[in-house]
Write a protein that holds these residues in place. Structure first.
Motif, PDB file in Angstrom:
ATOM      1  N   LYS A 142       0.836  -1.206   0.000  1.00 31.71           N
ATOM      2  CA  LYS A 142       0.000   0.000   0.000  1.00 31.71           C
ATOM      3  C   LYS A 142       0.865   1.247   0.000  1.00 31.71           C
ATOM      4  O   LYS A 142       1.874   1.263   0.700  1.00 31.71           O
ATOM      5  N   PRO A 143       0.466   2.324  -0.678  1.00 34.39           N
ATOM      6  CA  PRO A 143       1.272   3.544  -0.582  1.00 34.39           C
ATOM      7  C   PRO A 143       1.294   4.050   0.868  1.00 34.39           C
ATOM      8  O   PRO A 143       0.234   4.207   1.472  1.00 34.39           O
ATOM      9  N   PRO A 144       2.481   4.281   1.441  1.00 32.38           N
ATOM     10  CA  PRO A 144       2.538   4.740   2.831  1.00 32.38           C
ATOM     11  C   PRO A 144       1.980   6.156   2.979  1.00 32.38           C
ATOM     12  O   PRO A 144       2.040   6.955   2.041  1.00 32.38           O
ATOM     13  N   ALA A 145       1.436   6.440   4.163  1.00 33.60           N
ATOM     14  CA  ALA A 145       0.789   7.730   4.408  1.00 33.60           C
ATOM     15  C   ALA A 145       1.737   8.897   4.126  1.00 33.60           C
ATOM     16  O   ALA A 145       1.340   9.905   3.537  1.00 33.60           O
ATOM     17  N   GLU A 146       3.008   8.757   4.524  1.00 33.02           N
ATOM     18  CA  GLU A 146       3.948   9.888   4.335  1.00 33.02           C
ATOM     19  C   GLU A 146       4.157  10.192   2.851  1.00 33.02           C
ATOM     20  O   GLU A 146       4.420  11.333   2.468  1.00 33.02           O
ATOM     21  N   LEU A 147       4.029   9.160   2.006  1.00 28.37           N
ATOM     22  CA  LEU A 147       4.186   9.358   0.562  1.00 28.37           C
ATOM     23  C   LEU A 147       2.983  10.136   0.009  1.00 28.37           C
ATOM     24  O   LEU A 147       3.136  11.122  -0.724  1.00 28.37           O
ATOM     25  N   LEU A 148       1.791   9.692   0.394  1.00 27.53           N
ATOM     26  CA  LEU A 148       0.582  10.395  -0.058  1.00 27.53           C
ATOM     27  C   LEU A 148       0.576  11.830   0.475  1.00 27.53           C
ATOM     28  O   LEU A 148       0.217  12.767  -0.248  1.00 27.53           O
ATOM     29  N   ASP A 149       1.003  11.980   1.730  1.00 27.75           N
ATOM     30  CA  ASP A 149       1.008  13.315   2.350  1.00 27.75           C
ATOM     31  C   ASP A 149       1.931  14.285   1.607  1.00 27.75           C
ATOM     32  O   ASP A 149       1.672  15.489   1.554  1.00 27.75           O
ATOM     33  N   HIS A 150       3.019  13.744   1.059  1.00 24.27           N
ATOM     34  CA  HIS A 150       3.969  14.576   0.312  1.00 24.27           C
ATOM     35  C   HIS A 150       3.248  15.284  -0.849  1.00 24.27           C
ATOM     36  O   HIS A 150       3.448  16.477  -1.092  1.00 24.27           O
ATOM     37  N   TYR A 151       2.385  14.562  -1.541  1.00 24.33           N
ATOM     38  CA  TYR A 151       1.663  15.138  -2.686  1.00 24.33           C
ATOM     39  C   TYR A 151       0.417  15.899  -2.230  1.00 24.33           C
ATOM     40  O   TYR A 151       0.043  16.897  -2.834  1.00 24.33           O
ATOM     41  N   ARG A 152      -0.192  15.431  -1.138  1.00 30.03           N
ATOM     42  CA  ARG A 152      -1.366  16.126  -0.608  1.00 30.03           C
ATOM     43  C   ARG A 152      -0.965  17.525  -0.151  1.00 30.03           C
ATOM     44  O   ARG A 152      -1.644  18.507  -0.442  1.00 30.03           O
ATOM     45  N   ALA A 153       0.174  17.599   0.543  1.00 25.51           N
ATOM     46  CA  ALA A 153       0.644  18.895   1.055  1.00 25.51           C
ATOM     47  C   ALA A 153       0.924  19.869  -0.085  1.00 25.51           C
ATOM     48  O   ALA A 153       0.794  21.082   0.081  1.00 25.51           O
ATOM     49  N   ALA A 154       1.286  19.334  -1.238  1.00 24.04           N
ATOM     50  CA  ALA A 154       1.567  20.193  -2.400  1.00 24.04           C
ATOM     51  C   ALA A 154       0.285  20.482  -3.195  1.00 24.04           C
ATOM     52  O   ALA A 154       0.337  21.145  -4.242  1.00 24.04           O
ATOM     53  N   GLY A 155      -0.871  19.974  -2.691  1.00 26.89           N
ATOM     54  CA  GLY A 155      -2.143  20.210  -3.377  1.00 26.89           C
ATOM     55  C   GLY A 155      -2.278  19.413  -4.664  1.00 26.89           C
ATOM     56  O   GLY A 155      -3.069  19.756  -5.547  1.00 26.89           O
ATOM     57  N   LYS A 156      -1.505  18.332  -4.786  1.00 28.43           N
ATOM     58  CA  LYS A 156      -1.478  17.591  -6.056  1.00 28.43           C
ATOM     59  C   LYS A 156      -2.166  16.226  -5.989  1.00 28.43           C
ATOM     60  O   LYS A 156      -2.195  15.518  -6.988  1.00 28.43           O
ATOM     61  N   LEU A 157      -2.692  15.858  -4.826  1.00 31.58           N
ATOM     62  CA  LEU A 157      -3.276  14.513  -4.695  1.00 31.58           C
ATOM     63  C   LEU A 157      -4.783  14.542  -4.972  1.00 31.58           C
ATOM     64  O   LEU A 157      -5.500  15.386  -4.443  1.00 31.58           O
ATOM     65  N   ARG A 158      -5.241  13.614  -5.814  1.00 33.90           N
ATOM     66  CA  ARG A 158      -6.678  13.463  -6.082  1.00 33.90           C
ATOM     67  C   ARG A 158      -7.078  12.029  -5.770  1.00 33.90           C
ATOM     68  O   ARG A 158      -6.527  11.103  -6.348  1.00 33.90           O
ATOM     69  N   ASP A 159      -8.036  11.836  -4.861  1.00 39.28           N
ATOM     70  CA  ASP A 159      -8.529  10.494  -4.543  1.00 39.28           C
ATOM     71  C   ASP A 159      -9.621  10.088  -5.526  1.00 39.28           C
ATOM     72  O   ASP A 159     -10.504  10.893  -5.836  1.00 39.28           O
ATOM     73  N   VAL A 160      -9.527   8.859  -6.000  1.00 40.39           N
ATOM     74  CA  VAL A 160     -10.542   8.331  -6.915  1.00 40.39           C
ATOM     75  C   VAL A 160     -10.989   6.971  -6.384  1.00 40.39           C
ATOM     76  O   VAL A 160     -10.161   6.123  -6.038  1.00 40.39           O
ATOM     77  N   ASP A 161     -12.310   6.768  -6.320  1.00 45.08           N
ATOM     78  CA  ASP A 161     -12.853   5.485  -5.836  1.00 45.08           C
ATOM     79  C   ASP A 161     -12.628   4.400  -6.887  1.00 45.08           C
ATOM     80  O   ASP A 161     -13.124   4.512  -8.014  1.00 45.08           O
ATOM     81  N   GLY A 162     -11.896   3.364  -6.504  1.00 44.17           N
ATOM     82  CA  GLY A 162     -11.555   2.283  -7.431  1.00 44.17           C
ATOM     83  C   GLY A 162     -12.551   1.140  -7.442  1.00 44.17           C
ATOM     84  O   GLY A 162     -12.290   0.113  -8.063  1.00 44.17           O
ATOM     85  N   GLN A 163     -13.692   1.302  -6.771  1.00 44.69           N
ATOM     86  CA  GLN A 163     -14.624   0.168  -6.659  1.00 44.69           C
ATOM     87  C   GLN A 163     -15.547  -0.048  -7.854  1.00 44.69           C
ATOM     88  O   GLN A 163     -15.876  -1.197  -8.157  1.00 44.69           O
ATOM     89  N   PRO A 164     -16.001   1.013  -8.536  1.00 41.88           N
ATOM     90  CA  PRO A 164     -16.912   0.761  -9.669  1.00 41.88           C
ATOM     91  C   PRO A 164     -16.209   0.038 -10.824  1.00 41.88           C
ATOM     92  O   PRO A 164     -15.018  -0.275 -10.722  1.00 41.88           O
ATOM     93  N   ASP A 165     -16.940  -0.173 -11.934  1.00 47.53           N
ATOM     94  CA  ASP A 165     -16.357  -0.879 -13.084  1.00 47.53           C
ATOM     95  C   ASP A 165     -15.249  -0.022 -13.725  1.00 47.53           C
ATOM     96  O   ASP A 165     -15.154   1.184 -13.473  1.00 47.53           O
ATOM     97  N   VAL A 166     -14.448  -0.669 -14.564  1.00 50.03           N
ATOM     98  CA  VAL A 166     -13.252  -0.035 -15.137  1.00 50.03           C
ATOM     99  C   VAL A 166     -13.577   1.290 -15.831  1.00 50.03           C
ATOM    100  O   VAL A 166     -12.888   2.305 -15.610  1.00 50.03           O
ATOM    101  N   GLU A 167     -14.642   1.326 -16.642  1.00 45.90           N
ATOM    102  CA  GLU A 167     -14.960   2.539 -17.409  1.00 45.90           C
ATOM    103  C   GLU A 167     -15.329   3.703 -16.479  1.00 45.90           C
ATOM    104  O   GLU A 167     -14.968   4.849 -16.736  1.00 45.90           O
ATOM    105  N   THR A 168     -16.064   3.381 -15.429  1.00 47.82           N
ATOM    106  CA  THR A 168     -16.478   4.439 -14.489  1.00 47.82           C
ATOM    107  C   THR A 168     -15.260   5.026 -13.780  1.00 47.82           C
ATOM    108  O   THR A 168     -15.153   6.246 -13.599  1.00 47.82           O
ATOM    109  N   VAL A 169     -14.330   4.147 -13.402  1.00 51.67           N
ATOM    110  CA  VAL A 169     -13.118   4.633 -12.734  1.00 51.67           C
ATOM    111  C   VAL A 169     -12.301   5.476 -13.713  1.00 51.67           C
ATOM    112  O   VAL A 169     -11.788   6.553 -13.356  1.00 51.67           O
ATOM    113  N   THR A 170     -12.206   5.021 -14.972  1.00 56.94           N
ATOM    114  CA  THR A 170     -11.469   5.796 -15.980  1.00 56.94           C
ATOM    115  C   THR A 170     -12.064   7.207 -16.102  1.00 56.94           C
ATOM    116  O   THR A 170     -11.324   8.194 -16.118  1.00 56.94           O
TER     117      THR A 170
END
Ligand code: AMP
Length: 192
Positions: free
Chosen positions: A149-177
């Protein structure tokens, strides 16, 4: 555009990275694919990396960073990229930042594809059964999930720079795309 895809195993990160790279004509850089090619070819790097990969562990930073920077150095200057599986640690992220900054460039966006652990464990169990790996117990899979799993400190590095976007990976492939395309924003359509 320079984009990173983050996500735990089983979330569909590799599939999405390929689809997006093809759609926009960006390079798809997968350090997992590169390492598997080294293992297959029996290179010195492949021999060193294999035991870590076989145990579901991360390959040490220095080995992966050297391999990645070599690939990055061979990219066309005008081509965008999608990173799939790199960076995995904060040390790798800082090496990436430094390499890009030396060319006056930076990562534009990091897409973090998410799903609950139980969903991922179920998907990984399904894959293990399909490929006949009966030794993949739910416990072994949970351990691999924690390591990969991506470690929290790694995600935080990009979140702090305002560059992180969370996307829900649960729906079908096309919806996630579609969700990823909207997270990338209009800038993706107009830049290489
Ligand atoms: P992947 O195909 O991205 O899941 O990678 C397969 C395996 O390669 C991982 O389980 C790690 O052992 C190794 N690997 C790939 N990318 C990295 C990385 N950036 N840092 C460390 N190990 C990596």
């Amino acid at each position: 555009m320079y984009v990173i895809f983050f996500g735990p195993p089983g979330v569909g990160k590799g599939t999405q990275a390929l689809v997006i790279a093809e759609r926009y004509g960006w390079a798809h850089i997968s350090t997992g694919d590169m390492l598997r090619a080294h293992v297959k070819d029996g290179t010195a790097l492949g021999v060193k990396a294999k035991s870590f990969m076989d145990q579901g562990l991360l390959v040490p930073d220095d080995l992966v960073i050297d391999m990645f920077l070599d690939r990055l150095g061979r990219l066309r200057a005008d081509q965008g990229f999608v990173l799939d599986g790199f960076p995995r640690t904060l040390v790798q992220a800082l090496a990436l930042d430094t390499a890009l900054a030396s060319h006056g460039k930076a990562i534009d966006l990091a897409v973090n594809i998410t799903a609950p652990d139980d969903v991922l464990v179920e998907r990984m169990m399904g894959r293990a059964a399909e490929s006949g790996r009966s030794d993949d117990t739910p416990e072994a899979i949970r351990t691999r999930l924690e390591v990969q799993k991506p470690p929290a400190e790694l995600l935080d590095h990009y979140r702090a720079a305002g560059k992180l976007r969370d996307v829900d990976g649960q729906p079908d492939v096309e919806t996630v795309t579609s969700a990823i395309i909207s997270a990338l924003g209009v800038s993706a359509a107009s830049t290489s």
